[in-house]
Design a protein around this motif. Sequence first.
Motif, PDB file in Angstrom:
ATOM      1  N   HIS A 157     -15.549  -8.900   7.032  1.00 13.75           N
ATOM      2  CA  HIS A 157     -14.404  -8.728   7.546  1.00 13.75           C
ATOM      3  C   HIS A 157     -14.185  -7.345   6.989  1.00 13.75           C
ATOM      4  CE1 HIS A 157     -10.744  -9.294   9.486  1.00 13.75           C
ATOM      5  NE2 HIS A 157      -9.553  -9.122   8.068  1.00 13.75           N
ATOM      6  N   ARG A 158     -13.359  -6.625   7.304  1.00  6.92           N
ATOM      7  CA  ARG A 158     -12.832  -5.197   6.905  1.00  6.92           C
ATOM      8  C   ARG A 158     -11.689  -5.354   6.124  1.00  6.92           C
ATOM      9  NH1 ARG A 158     -15.097  -0.493  10.780  1.00  6.92           N
ATOM     10  NH2 ARG A 158     -16.621  -0.005  10.363  1.00  6.92           N
ATOM     11  N   THR A 159     -11.408  -5.440   5.155  1.00  5.26           N
ATOM     12  CA  THR A 159      -9.717  -5.211   4.474  1.00  5.26           C
ATOM     13  C   THR A 159      -8.873  -4.416   5.071  1.00  5.26           C
ATOM     14  OG1 THR A 159     -10.907  -5.536   2.446  1.00  5.26           O
ATOM     15  CG2 THR A 159      -8.428  -5.371   2.682  1.00  5.26           C
ATOM     16  N   ASP A 160      -8.121  -5.132   5.847  1.00  7.49           N
ATOM     17  CA  ASP A 160      -6.910  -4.545   6.579  1.00  7.49           C
ATOM     18  C   ASP A 160      -5.316  -4.559   5.478  1.00  7.49           C
ATOM     19  OD1 ASP A 160      -4.862  -3.766   7.815  1.00  7.49           O
ATOM     20  OD2 ASP A 160      -3.837  -5.578   8.612  1.00  7.49           O
ATOM     21  N   TRP A 161      -5.616  -2.848   4.940  1.00 10.13           N
ATOM     22  CA  TRP A 161      -5.359  -2.810   3.232  1.00 10.13           C
ATOM     23  C   TRP A 161      -3.298  -2.630   4.088  1.00 10.13           C
ATOM     24  CZ3 TRP A 161      -6.824  -2.195  -1.187  1.00 10.13           C
ATOM     25  CH2 TRP A 161      -8.615  -2.749  -0.661  1.00 10.13           C
ATOM     26  N   LEU A 162      -3.252  -2.369   5.169  1.00 11.82           N
ATOM     27  CA  LEU A 162      -1.344  -2.117   5.625  1.00 11.82           C
ATOM     28  C   LEU A 162      -1.392  -3.555   5.289  1.00 11.82           C
ATOM     29  CD1 LEU A 162       0.608  -1.176   6.841  1.00 11.82           C
ATOM     30  CD2 LEU A 162       0.009  -1.517   9.075  1.00 11.82           C
ATOM     31  N   SER A 163      -1.940  -4.879   5.931  1.00 10.81           N
ATOM     32  CA  SER A 163      -1.024  -6.142   5.808  1.00 10.81           C
ATOM     33  C   SER A 163      -0.917  -6.487   4.212  1.00 10.81           C
ATOM     34  CB  SER A 163      -2.379  -7.105   6.210  1.00 10.81           C
ATOM     35  OG  SER A 163      -1.775  -6.549   7.555  1.00 10.81           O
ATOM     36  N   LEU A 164      -2.827  -6.523   3.333  1.00  3.99           N
ATOM     37  CA  LEU A 164      -2.279  -6.845   2.012  1.00  3.99           C
ATOM     38  C   LEU A 164      -1.424  -5.691   0.608  1.00  3.99           C
ATOM     39  CD1 LEU A 164      -3.944  -8.009  -0.202  1.00  3.99           C
ATOM     40  CD2 LEU A 164      -5.377  -5.742  -0.360  1.00  3.99           C
ATOM     41  N   LEU A 165      -1.145  -4.030   1.031  1.00  5.50           N
ATOM     42  CA  LEU A 165      -0.188  -3.773   0.485  1.00  5.50           C
ATOM     43  C   LEU A 165       1.343  -4.593   0.822  1.00  5.50           C
ATOM     44  CD1 LEU A 165      -1.510  -0.510   0.325  1.00  5.50           C
ATOM     45  CD2 LEU A 165      -1.839  -2.411  -1.252  1.00  5.50           C
TER      46      LEU A 165
ATOM     47  N   PHE B 204      10.672   2.096   0.395  1.00  4.25           N
ATOM     48  CA  PHE B 204       9.468   3.354  -0.129  1.00  4.25           C
ATOM     49  C   PHE B 204       7.431   2.497   0.108  1.00  4.25           C
ATOM     50  CE2 PHE B 204       6.693   4.927  -3.463  1.00  4.25           C
ATOM     51  CZ  PHE B 204       6.927   5.692  -3.251  1.00  4.25           C
ATOM     52  N   GLY B 205       8.103   1.274  -0.615  1.00  2.00           N
ATOM     53  CA  GLY B 205       6.996   0.600  -0.537  1.00  2.00           C
ATOM     54  C   GLY B 205       6.225   0.493   0.959  1.00  2.00           C
ATOM     55  N   LEU B 206       7.169  -0.156   1.931  1.00  2.00           N
ATOM     56  CA  LEU B 206       6.543  -0.479   3.488  1.00  2.00           C
ATOM     57  C   LEU B 206       5.822   0.934   3.584  1.00  2.00           C
ATOM     58  CD1 LEU B 206       8.802  -2.484   5.089  1.00  2.00           C
ATOM     59  CD2 LEU B 206       6.370  -2.896   3.970  1.00  2.00           C
ATOM     60  N   GLY B 207       5.809   2.364   3.767  1.00  2.00           N
ATOM     61  CA  GLY B 207       5.626   3.420   3.942  1.00  2.00           C
ATOM     62  C   GLY B 207       4.557   4.502   3.421  1.00  2.00           C
ATOM     63  N   LEU B 208       4.623   3.433   1.956  1.00  2.00           N
ATOM     64  CA  LEU B 208       3.239   3.671   1.378  1.00  2.00           C
ATOM     65  C   LEU B 208       1.902   2.492   2.006  1.00  2.00           C
ATOM     66  CD1 LEU B 208       1.846   5.197  -1.414  1.00  2.00           C
ATOM     67  CD2 LEU B 208       1.927   3.298  -2.664  1.00  2.00           C
ATOM     68  N   ALA B 209       2.418   1.623   1.999  1.00  2.00           N
ATOM     69  CA  ALA B 209       1.416   0.304   2.811  1.00  2.00           C
ATOM     70  C   ALA B 209       0.920   0.989   3.718  1.00  2.00           C
ATOM     71  CB  ALA B 209       1.956  -0.772   2.807  1.00  2.00           C
ATOM     72  N   GLY B 210       2.101   1.957   4.735  1.00  2.00           N
ATOM     73  CA  GLY B 210       1.914   2.497   6.169  1.00  2.00           C
ATOM     74  C   GLY B 210       0.836   3.566   5.913  1.00  2.00           C
ATOM     75  N   PHE B 211       0.599   4.694   5.059  1.00  2.00           N
ATOM     76  CA  PHE B 211       0.514   5.987   4.662  1.00  2.00           C
ATOM     77  C   PHE B 211      -1.211   5.355   4.536  1.00  2.00           C
ATOM     78  CE2 PHE B 211      -1.379   8.967   1.970  1.00  2.00           C
ATOM     79  CZ  PHE B 211      -1.249  10.487   2.988  1.00  2.00           C
ATOM     80  N   VAL B 212      -1.353   4.759   3.612  1.00  9.29           N
ATOM     81  CA  VAL B 212      -2.680   3.994   3.506  1.00  9.29           C
ATOM     82  C   VAL B 212      -3.695   3.344   4.260  1.00  9.29           C
ATOM     83  CG1 VAL B 212      -4.046   2.055   1.494  1.00  9.29           C
ATOM     84  CG2 VAL B 212      -1.576   3.780   0.760  1.00  9.29           C
ATOM     85  N   GLY B 213      -2.714   2.307   5.213  1.00 13.25           N
ATOM     86  CA  GLY B 213      -3.573   2.172   6.169  1.00 13.25           C
ATOM     87  C   GLY B 213      -4.123   2.899   7.354  1.00 13.25           C
ATOM     88  N   VAL B 214      -2.738   4.478   7.103  1.00 11.53           N
ATOM     89  CA  VAL B 214      -3.535   5.035   7.930  1.00 11.53           C
ATOM     90  C   VAL B 214      -4.761   6.282   7.173  1.00 11.53           C
ATOM     91  CG1 VAL B 214      -2.484   7.671   9.122  1.00 11.53           C
ATOM     92  CG2 VAL B 214      -1.325   5.352   9.697  1.00 11.53           C
ATOM     93  N   LEU B 215      -4.584   5.831   6.542  1.00  8.38           N
ATOM     94  CA  LEU B 215      -5.338   6.582   5.644  1.00  8.38           C
ATOM     95  C   LEU B 215      -6.823   6.386   5.949  1.00  8.38           C
ATOM     96  CD1 LEU B 215      -4.322   8.065   3.113  1.00  8.38           C
ATOM     97  CD2 LEU B 215      -4.831  10.238   4.333  1.00  8.38           C
ATOM     98  N   SER B 216      -7.127   5.221   5.666  1.00 13.92           N
ATOM     99  CA  SER B 216      -8.287   4.030   4.831  1.00 13.92           C
ATOM    100  C   SER B 216      -8.578   4.217   7.095  1.00 13.92           C
ATOM    101  CB  SER B 216      -7.674   2.511   4.799  1.00 13.92           C
ATOM    102  OG  SER B 216      -7.357   1.928   5.240  1.00 13.92           O
ATOM    103  N   LYS B 217      -8.103   3.441   8.484  1.00 14.49           N
ATOM    104  CA  LYS B 217      -8.330   4.080   9.196  1.00 14.49           C
ATOM    105  C   LYS B 217      -8.787   4.746   9.509  1.00 14.49           C
ATOM    106  CE  LYS B 217      -6.564   0.698  12.268  1.00 14.49           C
ATOM    107  NZ  LYS B 217      -5.767   0.372  13.612  1.00 14.49           N
TER     108      LYS B 217
END
Length: 58
Positions: free
Chosen positions: A3-11, A40-53
Amino acid sequence: MRHRTDWLSLLAGLLFVGVGIRFVIAPVPDVMVMAPIVIFGLGLAGFVGVLSKAFRKR
């Protein structure tokens, strides 16, 4: 199958756990400080999620 890590949900989950611990340690922190941290934390998590995808599709 792995299972791939969902970085947005994790962060986002780690952010809310951290905020919850902050409320337990010192109740009633200033909202003017905590609101930007959460946003800011949710924005960073979203950015990391987009990058990982984007890297996953390559």
